[in-house]
Design a protein around this motif. Structure first.
Motif, mmCIF file in Angstrom:
data_model
loop_
_atom_site.group_PDB
_atom_site.id
_atom_site.type_symbol
_atom_site.label_atom_id
_atom_site.label_comp_id
_atom_site.label_asym_id
_atom_site.label_seq_id
_atom_site.Cartn_x
_atom_site.Cartn_y
_atom_site.Cartn_z
ATOM 1 N N GLY A 215 0.810 -1.214 0.000
ATOM 2 C CA GLY A 215 0.000 0.000 0.000
ATOM 3 C C GLY A 215 0.844 1.265 0.000
ATOM 4 O O GLY A 215 0.448 2.297 0.546
ATOM 5 N N MET A 216 2.005 1.196 -0.633
ATOM 6 C CA MET A 216 2.884 2.371 -0.648
ATOM 7 C C MET A 216 2.823 3.051 -2.010
ATOM 8 O O MET A 216 2.493 2.448 -3.019
ATOM 9 N N LEU A 217 3.197 4.335 -1.998
ATOM 10 C CA LEU A 217 3.186 5.099 -3.235
ATOM 11 C C LEU A 217 4.469 4.851 -4.032
ATOM 12 O O LEU A 217 5.556 4.906 -3.479
ATOM 13 N N ARG A 218 4.310 4.576 -5.318
ATOM 14 C CA ARG A 218 5.489 4.483 -6.180
ATOM 15 C C ARG A 218 5.686 5.840 -6.820
ATOM 16 O O ARG A 218 4.804 6.336 -7.513
ATOM 17 N N GLY A 219 6.835 6.450 -6.548
ATOM 18 C CA GLY A 219 7.043 7.829 -6.985
ATOM 19 C C GLY A 219 7.673 7.959 -8.353
ATOM 20 O O GLY A 219 7.476 8.960 -9.037
ATOM 21 N N ALA A 220 8.464 6.962 -8.767
ATOM 22 C CA ALA A 220 9.172 7.093 -10.044
ATOM 23 C C ALA A 220 9.715 5.745 -10.493
ATOM 24 O O ALA A 220 9.931 4.838 -9.688
ATOM 25 N N LEU A 221 9.925 5.671 -11.807
ATOM 26 C CA LEU A 221 10.592 4.521 -12.407
ATOM 27 C C LEU A 221 11.858 5.017 -13.096
ATOM 28 O O LEU A 221 11.805 5.951 -13.902
#
Ligand SMILES: Nc1ncnc2c1ncn2[C@@H]1O[C@H](COP(=O)(O)OP(=O)(O)OP(=O)(O)O)[C@@H](O)[C@H]1O
Ligand SMILES: [Mg+2]
Length: 313
Positions: A215-221
């Motif tokens: 349930g965490m935010l993915r900020g970038a790839l």
């Protein structure tokens, strides 16, 4: 107003498949944040230390050391984190020694399988909320997290404990830790991959776990080590018949063809990653450098600064 950008968060966790460039991207992000005037702590998790050497400094071990202006590093190990946690909770060294350094208790502690992860994560998250002179000790804590499965194992510990341990100090610790990890204003995960079959597959799977289970935010790839386009498709076709020519033309044409094929495959995997992950993406160049160190990290930092995650491709 939208969410803060990656480096405006308090905690950024960098992960991905083994060997894809996690430490490099972490070190480069640390340089960029420090250049923007932030006080940065980079945490490695029980690792063969990479970050300080990549920043041109000697390894820091468990002591928090300055590697460059504005950037400190620390390598968090279970034994040291356990000692710190014990001292913090039990306050008195003598009690710590009586309890934690007792053989029977130590055997018991080893039976709690996630205890090393809990104390290491606790050490890192404590740094995020630590204050000095009434302000946060660090503007940004960057975690050079372990590879995929181990990172998930580490990050899942607080929520697993919240659901299983009875109310008490351990549960309270797990609760504030989970709260920080799932707060999209404060915490983001950055995924790193190579433009290749297996790393992209693993990034897609990891992305699902970060979003779902954690349930965490993915900020970038970050798509690392992208070969540049040296030949147009027509030029690549014209290389084929040259491959049979006498040296040096023949071998050069074969090398060119190999490069063209690699670049073409890489752009397909990049497109696949972009389509499957729908994340602010940053493409980093494949660098031809004999020694991987500070100058390579500087070049990667420059590439991130020139086209940060989410800027137009
Ligand atoms: N952009 C790039 N161009 C060329 N080579 C690269 C690039 N990025 C990384 N490498 C090579 O890959 C190696 C591994 O990079 P790095 O240590 O950052 O990966 P990692 O994901 O942290 O690895 P580990 O899983 O072992 O911690 C580097 O030492 C370097 O040789
Ligand atoms: Mg690494």
């Amino acid at each position: 107003m939208g969410l803060p950008t990656l480096l405006e968060r308090r905690l950024v966790i960098v992960t991905g498949k083994g060997g894809v460039g996690k430490s490099t991207v972490t070190a480069a992000l640390a340089l960029l944040a420090a250049r923007a005037g932030k006080r940065v702590l980079v945490c490695e998790v029980n690792a063969q230390e990479r970050i300080a050497p990549l920043l041109g400094a000697p390894p820091s071990g468990y002591a928090t050391r300055q590697a460059r202006p504005g950037v400190h590093t620390v390598n968090v190990t279970p034994a040291e984190a356990m000692r710190e946690y014990g001292l913090q909770v039990l306050h008195f060294r003598t009690i710590y020694e009586a309890v934690f350094e007792n053989r029977v208790v130590r055997r018991f502690l080893r039976m709690i399988p996630s205890l090393p992860e809990l104390v290491m994560l606790g050490k890192i998250l404590n740094e995020v909320r630590a204050e000095e002179h009434e302000r946060p000790r660090w503007d940004l804590v960057l975690v050079d997290a372990p590879a995929t499965g181990h990172a998930v194992q580490l990050l899942r510990v607080p929520s697993a404990l919240v659901g299983t341990v009875p109310a008490g100090p351990l549960r309270r610790d797990a609760e504030w830790m989970e709260e920080l990890l799932v707060d999209p204003d404060r915490t983001a995960v950055a995924l790193v991959t190579l433009p290749e079959e297996m790393p992209v597959n693993e990034a897609i799977e990891l992305d699902g776990q970060v979003r779902g289970e954690l349930g965490m935010l993915r900020g970038a790839l970050f798509v690392n080590a992208m070969p540049d386009t040296r030949f147009s498709p027509e030029e690549a076709v014209r290389l084929a018949p040259l491959a049979a020519a006498a040296p040096p033309l023949g071998p050069a044409a074969r090398a060119g063809r190999l490069y063209a094929i690699h670049a073409e495959q890489a752009s397909r995997h990049l497109a696949r990653a972009r389509a499957a992950l729908d994340l602010p993406t940053c493409v980093l160049p494949l660098l031809a450098v004999p020694e991987w160190g500070l100058s390579a990290v500087e070049a990667i930092a420059a590439a991130i600064a020139a086209a940060p995650p989410g800027s137009a491709p």
